[in-house]
Scaffold this active site. Structure first.
Site, PDB file in Angstrom:
ATOM      1  N   HIS A  20       0.843  -1.214   0.000  1.00 26.35           N
ATOM      2  CA  HIS A  20       0.000   0.000   0.000  1.00 26.35           C
ATOM      3  C   HIS A  20       0.871   1.255   0.000  1.00 26.35           C
ATOM      4  CE1 HIS A  20      -3.129  -2.662   2.206  1.00 26.35           C
ATOM      5  NE2 HIS A  20      -3.655  -2.390   1.028  1.00 26.35           N
ATOM      6  N   LYS A  44     -16.524  -7.244   5.218  1.00 29.14           N
ATOM      7  CA  LYS A  44     -15.285  -8.024   5.073  1.00 29.14           C
ATOM      8  C   LYS A  44     -14.793  -8.556   6.416  1.00 29.14           C
ATOM      9  CE  LYS A  44     -12.501  -7.151   1.027  1.00 29.14           C
ATOM     10  NZ  LYS A  44     -11.184  -6.690   0.567  1.00 29.14           N
ATOM     11  N   ARG A  97      -2.057  -6.124  -8.569  1.00 26.79           N
ATOM     12  CA  ARG A  97      -1.022  -7.133  -8.343  1.00 26.79           C
ATOM     13  C   ARG A  97      -1.091  -8.109  -9.509  1.00 26.79           C
ATOM     14  NH1 ARG A  97      -2.982  -7.660  -2.294  1.00 26.79           N
ATOM     15  NH2 ARG A  97      -4.846  -7.196  -3.466  1.00 26.79           N
ATOM     16  N   SER A 135      -2.737  -7.944   2.545  1.00 30.22           N
ATOM     17  CA  SER A 135      -3.135  -7.853   3.959  1.00 30.22           C
ATOM     18  C   SER A 135      -3.606  -9.214   4.450  1.00 30.22           C
ATOM     19  CB  SER A 135      -4.260  -6.840   4.140  1.00 30.22           C
ATOM     20  OG  SER A 135      -3.848  -5.552   3.768  1.00 30.22           O
TER      21      SER A 135
HETATM   22  P1  ADP Z   1      -9.864  -3.645  -0.753  1.00 28.24           P
HETATM   23  O1  ADP Z   1     -10.685  -4.329   0.297  1.00 28.24           O
HETATM   24  O2  ADP Z   1     -10.513  -2.433  -1.321  1.00 28.24           O
HETATM   25  O3  ADP Z   1      -9.295  -4.566  -1.810  1.00 28.24           O
HETATM   26  P2  ADP Z   1      -7.146  -3.472   0.279  1.00 28.24           P
HETATM   27  O4  ADP Z   1      -6.687  -2.719   1.477  1.00 28.24           O
HETATM   28  O5  ADP Z   1      -6.968  -4.943   0.289  1.00 28.24           O
HETATM   29  O6  ADP Z   1      -8.634  -3.043   0.097  1.00 28.24           O
HETATM   30  O7  ADP Z   1      -6.419  -2.911  -1.013  1.00 28.24           O
HETATM   31  C1  ADP Z   1      -6.551  -1.559  -1.415  1.00 28.24           C
HETATM   32  C2  ADP Z   1      -5.950  -1.399  -2.793  1.00 28.24           C
HETATM   33  O8  ADP Z   1      -4.535  -1.625  -2.733  1.00 28.24           O
HETATM   34  C3  ADP Z   1      -6.470  -2.381  -3.842  1.00 28.24           C
HETATM   35  O9  ADP Z   1      -6.534  -1.718  -5.084  1.00 28.24           O
HETATM   36  C4  ADP Z   1      -5.420  -3.449  -3.874  1.00 28.24           C
HETATM   37  O10 ADP Z   1      -5.391  -4.112  -5.132  1.00 28.24           O
HETATM   38  C5  ADP Z   1      -4.173  -2.621  -3.668  1.00 28.24           C
HETATM   39  N1  ADP Z   1      -3.050  -3.381  -3.125  1.00 28.24           N
HETATM   40  C6  ADP Z   1      -2.982  -4.079  -1.971  1.00 28.24           C
HETATM   41  N2  ADP Z   1      -1.778  -4.659  -1.806  1.00 28.24           N
HETATM   42  C7  ADP Z   1      -1.039  -4.308  -2.900  1.00 28.24           C
HETATM   43  C8  ADP Z   1       0.287  -4.609  -3.356  1.00 28.24           C
HETATM   44  N3  ADP Z   1       1.102  -5.403  -2.663  1.00 28.24           N
HETATM   45  N4  ADP Z   1       0.687  -4.078  -4.526  1.00 28.24           N
HETATM   46  C9  ADP Z   1      -0.152  -3.321  -5.257  1.00 28.24           C
HETATM   47  N5  ADP Z   1      -1.409  -3.004  -4.900  1.00 28.24           N
HETATM   48  C10 ADP Z   1      -1.854  -3.491  -3.735  1.00 28.24           C
END
Ligand code: ADP
Length: 179
Positions: A20, A44, A97, A135
């Site tokens: 992030h 979630k 990703r 996460s």
């Molecule tokens: P959500 O529940 O909206 O998916 P997340 O916190 O899991 O929330 O992710 C927020 C954003 O960050 C999403 O667009 C996700 O694809 C992106 N993201 C999470 N981890 C990574 C990573 N390692 N590299 C690139 N983008 C990421």
């Protein structure tokens, strides 16, 4: 010129990872302001409360070079597009990703474009060493006592340790089911 380009980076951030942070840092290269929108996302069933997730993001922003100038953290529970309009954002930021992210992100960007065509969704990729971080896996590995120090900051790590020491409710359920 003169118009501030504001982007919203929405997510659950349960917890915020180095992936992030990579995306936020990249976004600052072409935006005047980034708003990290921490979604309540009760559906979630997040491990951390909304307040804890916001606090963790705030701590990471404060630790960035320049103390995270031009980055704000705001929790939200309404429709993302309404949240974006409220904050005068013209860009929604998402991270991509592997191909596994694509289908869902593609649908969401398409729906959002229908709701508010003026707002663009922009996809960014993290650096190679941050791309595979999620996460969900950080929580799974951390819960089982694995080393996650390469995936989250020492600050987030400390929050996770406190959480596990205080009895992670999910771990308790697991233990109960095993017996
Ligand atoms: P959500 O529940 O909206 O998916 P997340 O916190 O899991 O929330 O992710 C927020 C954003 O960050 C999403 O667009 C996700 O694809 C992106 N993201 C999470 N981890 C990574 C990573 N390692 N590299 C690139 N983008 C990421």
């Amino acid at each position: 010129m003169g118009k501030n380009r504001i982007g919203i980076y929405p997510g659950t951030f349960d917890p915020i990872t180095n992936g992030h942070i990579d995306i936020i840092t990249r976004a600052m290269k072409f935006l005047d302001e980034v708003i990290v929108g921490v979604a309540e996302n009760a559906g979630k069933d997040p491990m951390f409360s909304l307040e804890e997730r916001v606090q963790m993001v705030e701590e990471e922003i404060a630790a960035l070079n320049g103390g995270g100038n031009h980055i704000r953290v705001i929790p939200f529970s309404n429709l993302l597009m309404d949240f974006a309009i409220q904050n005068q954002a013209s860009v929604i930021l998402r991270g991509l990703r592997a191909v596994s992210d694509f289908e869902y992100e593609f649908q969401m960007a398409g729906m959002n474009a229908r709701i508010h065509p003026a707002i663009e969704t922009v996809f960014l990729m993290a650096s190679e060493r941050h791309q595979f971080i999620s996460s969900r896996l950080v929580k799974e590995v951390g819960r089982l006592g694995g080393d996650i120090s390469h995936f989250v900051s020492p600050r987030v790590l400390a929050h996770m340790q406190v959480h596990f020491e205080n009895g992670d409710p999910k771990k308790l359920i697991q233990t109960f089911e095993e017996n």
